[in-house]
Design an enzyme around this catalytic site. Structure first.
Site, PDB file in Angstrom:
ATOM      1  N   GLU A 257       0.560  -1.271   0.126  1.00  0.00           N
ATOM      2  CA  GLU A 257       0.194   0.368   0.512  1.00  0.00           C
ATOM      3  C   GLU A 257       0.854   1.519  -0.031  1.00  0.00           C
ATOM      4  OE1 GLU A 257      -2.197   2.873   2.936  1.00  0.00           O
ATOM      5  OE2 GLU A 257      -2.649   0.792   3.682  1.00  0.00           O
ATOM      6  N   CYS A 296      -3.493   7.888   4.254  1.00  0.00           N
ATOM      7  CA  CYS A 296      -2.840   6.989   3.115  1.00  0.00           C
ATOM      8  C   CYS A 296      -4.227   7.874   2.007  1.00  0.00           C
ATOM      9  CB  CYS A 296      -2.534   6.182   2.471  1.00  0.00           C
ATOM     10  SG  CYS A 296      -3.222   4.915   3.611  1.00  0.00           S
TER      11      CYS A 296
END
Length: 674
Positions: A257, A296
């Site tokens: 990620e 994020c």
């Protein structure tokens, strides 16, 4: 000197011999802790995980693992005050810490619940139904998930030191894997405290959770084909990991990620007077200021219709003017500092890159107090043809407003991010919602559609949920986390097993059509869970379905559909050609044929799965039912368990007219003769 963080490996706490590197309070610059892993034997940690932790976890059923996760969640809940206090050093406000700490604990609770409700009380998971591979049914196949004899390594970012650790731990532990945690150094002291409290509780098997406080050293060199790495961080570091020989050639599974230029799109139908306009502005400001934009999933690109750019910019400026930036110890502060001075420097560099094609319209990137990693929220407005907002991620409280002409251009602009974790569409127009979501979906792991109807319950643009997939394609790394049980089986090996029905039943623990059935003088409903066996069967007496039965059922239930009541109309039906019995009448009559009515160990019927009506039943047809114990799953926390029965209703020709699974709750024991 502040304390040196300790690692935990191979059953002992390890303190490095050197002084370590200082870790500073994000707001005050004062030293909080020091960190070093010099001298830590990571090879021994991996061996310990494989040989001690892994076997101990895999010896537990999914329900037992779920119970331990629940116990850990309860234990950490009791430690929240301590975690909240330490979290202040990271720059997190109370709101920020709730996202991190409470969010992580909530994820444990969620997986504990799902593990109990959606996984068997066993150590394997069956994927789908058995497949018949031969004409006679003597050769069948079944996909099976089994636990890998490996290690799950997690390498986490600095922004969520508790949630990031727990959201990776929960599905890996349920899957039967031991975990080695390597947190980012800046905030590793908070991860280390959470891990220490879990280990001190003694709830988890030894070797199932280990911690590296400091450099990972040669950790990846020690991993092999059954091991996996879950990484959250920069695309640069992800690239280094992807090129490691054990990932390239050694079979180590790497999940990433990474960077993500998430966007929020204001629908062309929304005017400043609509509630969706305020929802849009509020959502952008929330994502800019929670964790100081160090998420994020935060909104980096704000896509608005050309005729709404001024109104949106003004509304953002007005709302951001009410955000107080400062030391999170001050209860009036809404946004704390970035995690470190180095992180602030990185954000400023990104802003300078963005200014090549965008202008700062809200905030001053150079304004900052003497101490602390503070940065005021910044809004930029892109000039025509701007490229940088689609390539540069400022990992802080920074968003760029871009304009579009038509939804096709909005979709194209979003796609220029080359793959993102999350997008949001704020619209009340169903057609806009469909067009934009289907356009965004190939480029995003998650899409939120927000309007006045769901806003009251919405968790927001940037909140990953344990029940939904977290991850994204392309630039976002291509990995997947969470998503409920998907994340559990992601850690497991799916294998296609081919065998006879009897051997497949023995392997899987679930009765397979064609396997042996056990008829005896004792009705299966008179057997407790301890006495039932897979394959126990009752073959009922038969019953003829009469026209009065059909007429009575129609009148009694109100189901007077013409195929059951109008002979002339039913005769014209190409599927029936005349009066047929209700499917639910057939199922009801079947229950009357197999039920043993006296009080006994069968406590309740709680459902029917996979009901299919295969052959019409006409007046004068005779039906019978065969009921076979298909699956037995004791509940660890109750005096009963679940029994799944395979039910096949046949007519006088032996043709199946209905098939389904009957779900019952059965007592674990029952007094003899009762």
């Amino acid at each position: 000197m502040s304390p040196l963080l300790e690692s935990y490996g191979a059953g002992v706490w390890f303190r490095a011999a050197d002084e370590g590197e200082p870790l500073l309070d994000a707001a005050t610059g004062e030293e909080v802790a020091r960190i070093s892993s010099r001298g830590l034997d990571v090879a021994e940690m991996v061996r310990h995980a494989r040989e001690v932790g892994g076997p101990a976890v895999r010896a537990l059923t999914f329900h037992q693992r779920a119970a331990l996760l629940k116990a850990v969640a309860k234990h950490l809940t009791a430690q929240k005050d301590e975690l909240y206090a330490l979290s202040l050093h990271t720059g997190a406000t109370t709101r920020d810490t709730a996202v991190d700490v409470d969010g992580g604990i909530g994820t444990l609770f969620s997986y504990a619940s799902k593990g109990t409700r959606e996984l068997p009380n066993d150590t394997i998971v069956l994927d789908g139904a058995a497949e018949r591979l031969g004409k006679r049914g003597t050769f069948v196949g079944q996909h099976v998930y089994t636990s890998r004899p490996g290690v799950a390594v997690q390498i986490n970012a600095f922004n969520f030191p508790v949630w990031g650790m727990l959201e990776k731990l929960a599905p890996a532990f349920l899957a039967g894997l031991p975990t080695i945690v390597k947190p980012a150094s800046q905030t590793a002291y908070l991860t280390a405290l959470a891990v220490r409290r879990v280990l001190e509780s003694g709830l988890l098997p030894e070797g199932s959770l280990q911690l590296i406080a400091g450099s990972a050293g040669s950790l990846l060199d020690e991993l092999t084909v059954q091991d996996s790495v879950a990484f959250t961080g920069s695309a640069h570091t992800a690239g280094i990991l992807r090129r490691h020989p054990n990932v390239v050639d050694g079979g180590v599974v790497l999940g990433v990620e990474a960077d993500s230029l998430n966007c929020s799109i204001l629908g062309p139908d929304v005017t400043p007077d609509d509630p969706e306009f305020d929802l849009f502005v509020k959502g952008v400001v929330t994502e800019m200021t929670v964790k100081a934009g160090q998420k994020c999933t935060a909104i980096r690109r704000v896509l608005v219709p050309e005729n709404r750019a001024d109104a949106v910019t003004e509304a953002l400026a007005a709302r951001l003017s009410r955000i107080t930036v400062g030391d999170p110890r001050d209860p009036g502060v809404r946004m704390g500092p970035l995690a470190s001075l180095g992180q602030r420097d990185e954000v400023r560099k990104a802003v300078e890159a963005l200014r090549a094609s965008a202008d700062v319209v809200v905030g001053d990137p150079d304004a900052a107090p003497e101490r602390g990693a503070f940065l005021n929220p910044l809004v930029l407005r892109a000039r025509s043809g701007a490229a940088e907002p689609h390539d540069v991620e400022p990992f802080g409280p920074v968003s760029t407003v871009l304009t579009y002409a038509g939804t096709n251009q909005a979709i194209a602009l979003a796609a220029r991010g080359k793959g993102s974790l999350a997008a949001s569409v704020i619209t009340h127009d169903p057609q806009v919602a469909r067009d934009v979501v289907l356009g965004l979906a190939p480029w995003h792991g998650r899409v939120l559609v927000l309007d006045r109807d769901d806003a009251g319950e919405s968790t927001g643009h940037g909140s990953p949920l344990p029940t939904l997939v977290h991850g994204g394609p392309g630039r976002a790394g291509g990995g997947e986390e969470l998503g409920g049980i998907r994340a559990v089986v992601h850690h497991m090996q799916r294998t296609a097993v081919q065998a006879s029905p009897d051997l497949l039943t023995a392997i899987t623990g679930r009765w397979t059509t064609g396997a042996a059935q056990h008829d005896d003088d004792v009705h299966p409903f008179r057997k407790s869970l301890a006495e039932l066996r897979i394959g126990d069967t009752i073959r009922s007496a038969s019953r003829t379905v009469s026209l009065p039965d059909i007429e009575h059922f129609a009148e009694f239930t109100g189901d007077t559909f013409y195929a059951h009541t109008d002979a002339e109309a039913a005769a014209k039906n190409p599927l029936f050609g005349g009066i047929v019995a209700h499917g639910y009448l057939v199922v009801s009559l079947a229950a009357g044929l197999f039920v043993e009515p006296s009080p006994g160990p069968v406590l309740a019927n709680f459902g029917v799965d996979g009901l299919r009506f295969l052959t019409p039943v006409r007046a004068g047809d005779t039906i019978a039912v065969t009921l076979t114990v298909k699956d037995i799953s004791p509940r660890n926390t109750a005096d009963y368990g679940e029994v799944r029965w395979d039910a096949v209703v046949t007519n006088q020709d032996g043709a199946p007219v209905a098939t389904y699974d009957v779900l019952t709750l059965v007592a674990k024991t029952w007094p003899e003769g009762a």
